[in-house]
Design an enzyme around this catalytic site. Sequence first.
Site, PDB file in Angstrom:
ATOM      1  CG  ASP A  84      41.100 -45.615 -68.594  1.00 43.04           C
ATOM      2  OD1 ASP A  84      40.729 -44.633 -69.273  1.00 43.04           O
ATOM      3  OD2 ASP A  84      40.794 -46.791 -68.888  1.00 43.04           O
ATOM      4  CD  GLU A 179      38.972 -45.469 -74.491  1.00 40.40           C
ATOM      5  OE1 GLU A 179      38.677 -45.650 -75.683  1.00 40.40           O
ATOM      6  OE2 GLU A 179      40.051 -45.882 -73.985  1.00 40.40           O
TER       7      GLU A 179
END
Length: 414
Positions: A84, A179
Amino acid sequence: MKERVTQRFLKYVAVDTQSDEASDTFPSTEKQKVLAKMLVEELRRMGVPQVEIDEQYGYVYAKILSNRPDGEKVPVLGFIAHMDTSPEVSGADVKPQIIRQYDGKDIVLNKDKNIVLSVEKFPELVRYTGQTLITTDGTTLLGADDKAGVAEIMTMAEQLCSHPEIVHGDIAIAFTPDEEVGGGMDHFDVGRFGADYAYTIDGGALGELEYENFNAAKAVIYVTGRSVHPGDAKDKMKNAAVMAMEFHNELPKQACPECTSGYEGFFHLHDMSGSVTEARLRYIIRDHDRAKFEARKALFAECAAKINETYGPGTAEAVIRDSYYNMKEKIDPHPELIEHARAAFAKNGVEMRCVPIRGGTDGARLSWDGLPCPNLPTGGYNYHGVREWIPVESLGLMTDVLVDLVHSFAEARV
């Protein structure tokens, strides 16, 4: 490998994988699974024998099996990167710019918006004079955090699969979602990953290894006031917003992010709301030293107690919750993790330096879950913003470092 890792990186940044901190799902955005599925197919085409995706949570797990000629069972080494990108700046429609033979001067990223990558503000640029830089076009982030790490691990995997002469033990690989919104390890299956030791590839400048991070806590102060008509308020009103400001003023004024660096800890007020009747201040508390961290939490509670002494019991309530701890306590018993990385950097002409993380890392949570996991760099700069950039040469060198790190571990046990 420089060309291969660069091609991969450019392909991956074209996929929008921005996570969403306001989402109540996991992963926070389904589009992260698009990249996950791409990586699974690519790993299978390489010939990686064990590849799977967690269909519910979006994790990718893979394993390259040992090719040691003696067949000896050795510890499994793992590599992890997150898919991400930050919610702070758009990760959609990324248009990377390639600056070849960088001349050491300011780079105009977007003339219309007057967005410039200036040497004055970012003097580290000069170190990369003559190299090829990948930048944004000034409208989005680039995504080197952490698609550079993903590309470097993937290219390492390709190199190991296509060059059986590189001796290695079992190598575990994982790519994770969310994350950037603090959830990357929420559903990570350490047993399924199957590593004994690991590295996250999620740092910054080439050569920087991180194995010391903040001890971290979230803290909230709730203040309850008493509303009375201001015309008749003398000795009756208790203004919650004002008392909340008094609480903040009790904290050390220099112990804030904008006044600290290195190993210095802080109290960071990141959100506040309030009225006469009630107020709320949200903080994060950080310190590398565990004893100082505990002292900061105690001081926070003492400041709330002082408000209660002044204005009456129940006026202020402090709620403190630990988030994560310094991984140094878990890495120190395994100095070989640092020394193997140092040897791999040195083999590629890079001097390694250990720097403290002024933040957290998935490796910290993993280390405290029993998987020692320092953080290696990707080579990028200015993450989470439109001035993000990465040198092509650093992408290539970090890929070489990972391959040599794998071989270094195998050689130590041959």
